[in-house]
Design an enzyme around this catalytic site. Structure first.
Site, PDB file in Angstrom:
ATOM      1  NE  ARG A   1      -1.966   1.640   3.556  1.00 23.78           N
ATOM      2  CZ  ARG A   1      -1.755   1.036   4.729  1.00 23.78           C
ATOM      3  NH1 ARG A   1      -2.340  -0.114   5.012  1.00 23.78           N
ATOM      4  NH2 ARG A   1      -0.966   1.561   5.637  1.00 23.78           N
TER       5      ARG A   1
ATOM      6  CE1 TYR B   1     -17.270  12.832 -13.791  1.00 19.16           C
ATOM      7  CE2 TYR B   1     -16.575  12.438 -11.524  1.00 19.16           C
ATOM      8  CZ  TYR B   1     -16.998  11.958 -12.756  1.00 19.16           C
ATOM      9  OH  TYR B   1     -17.126  10.610 -12.942  1.00 19.16           O
TER      10      TYR B   1
ATOM     11  CG  ASP C   1     -11.149  17.436 -12.200  1.00 20.00           C
ATOM     12  OD1 ASP C   1     -10.402  17.130 -13.150  1.00 20.00           O
ATOM     13  OD2 ASP C   1     -12.133  16.752 -11.859  1.00 20.00           O
TER      14      ASP C   1
ATOM     15  CE  LYS D   1     -13.112  10.000 -17.120  1.00 21.13           C
ATOM     16  NZ  LYS D   1     -13.555  11.166 -16.372  1.00 21.13           N
TER      17      LYS D   1
HETATM   18  C1  LIG Z   1     -14.267  11.198 -15.155  1.00 19.87           C
HETATM   19  C2  LIG Z   1     -13.907  12.397 -14.375  1.00 19.87           C
HETATM   20  C3  LIG Z   1     -13.550  12.289 -13.031  1.00 19.87           C
HETATM   21  C4  LIG Z   1     -13.616  10.988 -12.273  1.00 19.87           C
HETATM   22  O1  LIG Z   1     -12.763  10.006 -12.772  1.00 19.87           O
HETATM   23  P1  LIG Z   1     -13.102   8.467 -12.428  1.00 19.87           P
HETATM   24  O2  LIG Z   1     -11.836   7.753 -12.673  1.00 19.87           O
HETATM   25  O3  LIG Z   1     -14.219   8.073 -13.329  1.00 19.87           O
HETATM   26  O4  LIG Z   1     -13.507   8.426 -10.981  1.00 19.87           O
HETATM   27  C5  LIG Z   1     -13.174  13.432 -12.370  1.00 19.87           C
HETATM   28  N1  LIG Z   1     -13.156  14.626 -12.982  1.00 19.87           N
HETATM   29  C6  LIG Z   1     -13.495  14.768 -14.278  1.00 19.87           C
HETATM   30  C7  LIG Z   1     -13.436  16.104 -14.895  1.00 19.87           C
HETATM   31  C8  LIG Z   1     -13.891  13.660 -15.016  1.00 19.87           C
HETATM   32  O5  LIG Z   1     -14.271  13.804 -16.282  1.00 19.87           O
END
Ligand SMILES: *Cc1c(COP(=O)(O)O)cnc(C)c1O
Length: 380
Positions: free
Chosen positions: A50, A103, A175, A200
């Site tokens: 971890r 988000y 973010d 992503k």
């Molecule tokens: C998809 C997304 C997230 C979350 O990512 P996950 O891996 O699906 O939890 C956070 N912020 C933005 C802008 C996103 O598009």
């Protein structure tokens, strides 16, 4: 070193793994110590799964370098990266400001989980700029930015907001999943914590969920403390897949960005489309900030269709050959979903339906043909 060179040479502990180009997948919980002395003093580089392995450490190093930050921590999803960043900065009695364009699941966390710990979140208009100071309260400790907004794609003036916060000792976190550290560097623009849903573009192949949070020097201790005690970590396979995705991040994103612009321009030319929400387009209201701060962009944008009924939309969606219907984005494959926007203080399109597309690595002309046929079906 330029970013492309970092992406190729960073995060590789050359020589440590019998000459293999890539750091292997370390799958482990237990890591053995050679003797009592080492065990009791914990004096070896890796001590427990971890707490990190060579695979995860190399990923952290590469992302921190790309972000221009001091330390990166890894989390099992993009959402957990957002919640980790927030929790690293708050305690009971505090107030945080969150962009109204965040988000959706980040908003749900702020609205339903934070109040249980005595933390209040309120929302600000993504277009607020320097006026953010008016929303500061005595107990405001952090501002959570996301630019462009999820679903509605407004651009924020990040350096102005970050500077206003720093002057008041308020921690900023952003973010940056849309820009990725390749095209926008939050820390260089004054933000303390840079967040990425690596799920992503960094992973890029729709085969793992991973998040990263990178801190500047000032926030490193708070971030690593929260992350360590919270117990979030990622497995070796996911760390490997993220490193592997990062090697081609630049070629994928540059290509997808170019295709995205081409598809966006096509959509704008269609009579069924009321407008395209994409700051990379010259006539978008966020383009001036995009041009000032970004060196490229995601192939993720939305377009508003002129008012139509559900049956027309169903015809558009159900006949698509190349666009998959599914959540997430940033992979090599193109996707489409209807946008859902929840807002408290800002204005979002209220005309016809808004659809969000992620443009993949297909030939853009094939994607355009697929959408053109869809818009023809929409007309009946
Ligand atoms: C998809 C997304 C997230 C979350 O990512 P996950 O891996 O699906 O939890 C956070 N912020 C933005 C802008 C996103 O598009």
């Amino acid at each position: 070193m330029k970013d492309e060179t970092k992406l190729t040479h960073g995060g590789r502990s050359s020589g440590a793994h019998f000459g293999t180009v890539n750091t292997p997948v370390y799958r482990t919980s237990t890591i053995l110590f050679p003797d009592y002395e080492t065990l009791t003093t914990i004096k070896q580089p890796f001590v427990y799964g971890r707490r990190g392995t060579p695979t995860s450490r190399d990923l952290e190093t590469l992302v921190a370098d790309l972000e221009g930050g001091e330390r990166t921590v890894l989390t099992p999803s993009g959402l957990s990266a957002c919640t980790t960043a927030i929790l690293s900065a708050v305690k009971a009695g505090d107030h945080i400001l969150v962009t109204d364009g965040c988000y959706g699941p980040t908003r749900a966390f702020c609205d339903t989980i934070l109040p249980r710990f005595g933390v209040e979140a309120t929302y600000y208009d993504p277009l607020v700029g320097g006026e953010i100071t008016r929303a500061f309260r005595e107990n405001t400790v952090a501002v959570f930015l996301e630019s462009p907004s999820s679903q509605s794609f407004e651009m924020q003036d990040v350096p102005t907001i970050a500077a206003a916060c720093r002057a008041r000792g308020i921690v900023t976190m952003m973010d940056n999943t849309w820009g990725t550290p390749l095209f926008f560097k939050p820390i260089a623009h004054g933000v303390d914590l840079s967040i990425n849903a690596a799920t992503k573009y960094l992973v890029g192949h729709a085969d793992a969920s991973v998040g990263t949070v990178t801190a500047n020097a000032a926030q490193t201790e708070a971030l690593t403390h929260l992350h360590g005690h919270f117990g979030t970590s990622i497995g070796g396979d996911d760390a490997y897949l993220t490193l592997r995705g990062l090697r081609t991040l630049s070629v994928r994103m540059r290509h997808q960005f170019e295709s995205g612009l081409k598809v966006a321009r096509f959509l704008r030319s269609r009579p069924e489309v009321a407008r395209v929400l994409y700051p990379a387009l010259e006539d978008d209201s966020g383009h001036a900030i995009f041009k000032r701060d970004y060196t490229g962009g995601a192939a993720l944008f939305a377009f508003e269709i002129k008012p139509c009924d559900q049956e027309a939309l169903r015809r558009l969606f159900d006949g698509l050959d190349l666009f998959g219907m599914g959540y997430s984005w940033g992979g090599y494959e193109s996707l489409i979903v209807p946008s859902r926007m929840k807002r408290s203080v800002s204005v979002v399109p209220e005309g016809g339906p808004v659809l969000r597309v992620s443009i993949g690595l297909e030939d853009p002309d094939d994607l355009i043909a697929d959408l053109a046929a869809g818009l023809d079906r929409l007309n009946g």
